[in-house]
Design an enzyme around this catalytic site. Structure first.
Site: not given
Ligand SMILES: N[C@@H](CCC(=O)N[C@@H](CS)C(=O)NCC(=O)O)C(=O)O
Length: 134
Positions: A13
């Site tokens: 990530s």
């Molecule tokens: N705005 C958030 C975005 C985090 C994000 O989208 N992480 C993704 C992995 S890169 C995630 O956890 N996705 C799982 C989901 O949306 O259920 C940040 O900057 O922490």
């Protein structure tokens, strides 16, 4: 005494990596707790209690939970940086850092919105409108 910092994460990530890079730059030790996004572990009630947006990274600083990489980065910087060289206190300089810090939340978010169903779902093609966005 070293702070007890737990990071809920998944290795590939980008927002998680940003937090890990900053922790390294600040010489902070992180206890890593993997969250398997591919088996939808982020939707388990115990994780949703920590982070209702079901994303990684999530930081636990001695019981204080902070989610969203931008919020975590600013928090770590304000709390643990020995000086303001990476995140200036000067308002204009700080605003310029913030422009780049948050650019992923605007520009890349469009990209992520298109890529998410491909990476995590069964979508295999993008349409003409999506091609223009990319
Ligand atoms: N705005 C958030 C975005 C985090 C994000 O989208 N992480 C993704 C992995 S890169 C995630 O956890 N996705 C799982 C989901 O949306 O259920 C940040 O900057 O922490």
């Amino acid at each position: 005494m070293a702070p007890k910092l737990i990071l809920h994460e998944i290795v590939p990530s980008p927002p998680v990596r940003a937090v890990k890079m900053l922790a390294k730059a600040l010489d902070l030790e992180l206890e890593l707790k993997p969250v398997d996004l591919f088996t939808k572990e982020q939707y388990k009630p115990e994780y949703l209690k920590l982070n209702p947006t079901h994303t990684v990274p999530t930081l636990d600083d001695n019981g204080q939970i902070i989610w969203d990489s931008h919020a975590i980065l600013i928090y770590l910087m304000d709390k643990y940086a020995k000086n303001d060289s990476m995140y200036p206190k000067d308002l204009v300089k700080r605003a310029i850092v913030n422009q780049f810090l948050f650019s992923d939340a605007s520009i890349f978010d469009k990209f992520i919105g298109i890529m998410r169903p491909i990476i995590f779902g069964s979508v295999r093609e993008i349409n003409d409108w999506q091609k223009k966005v990319l």
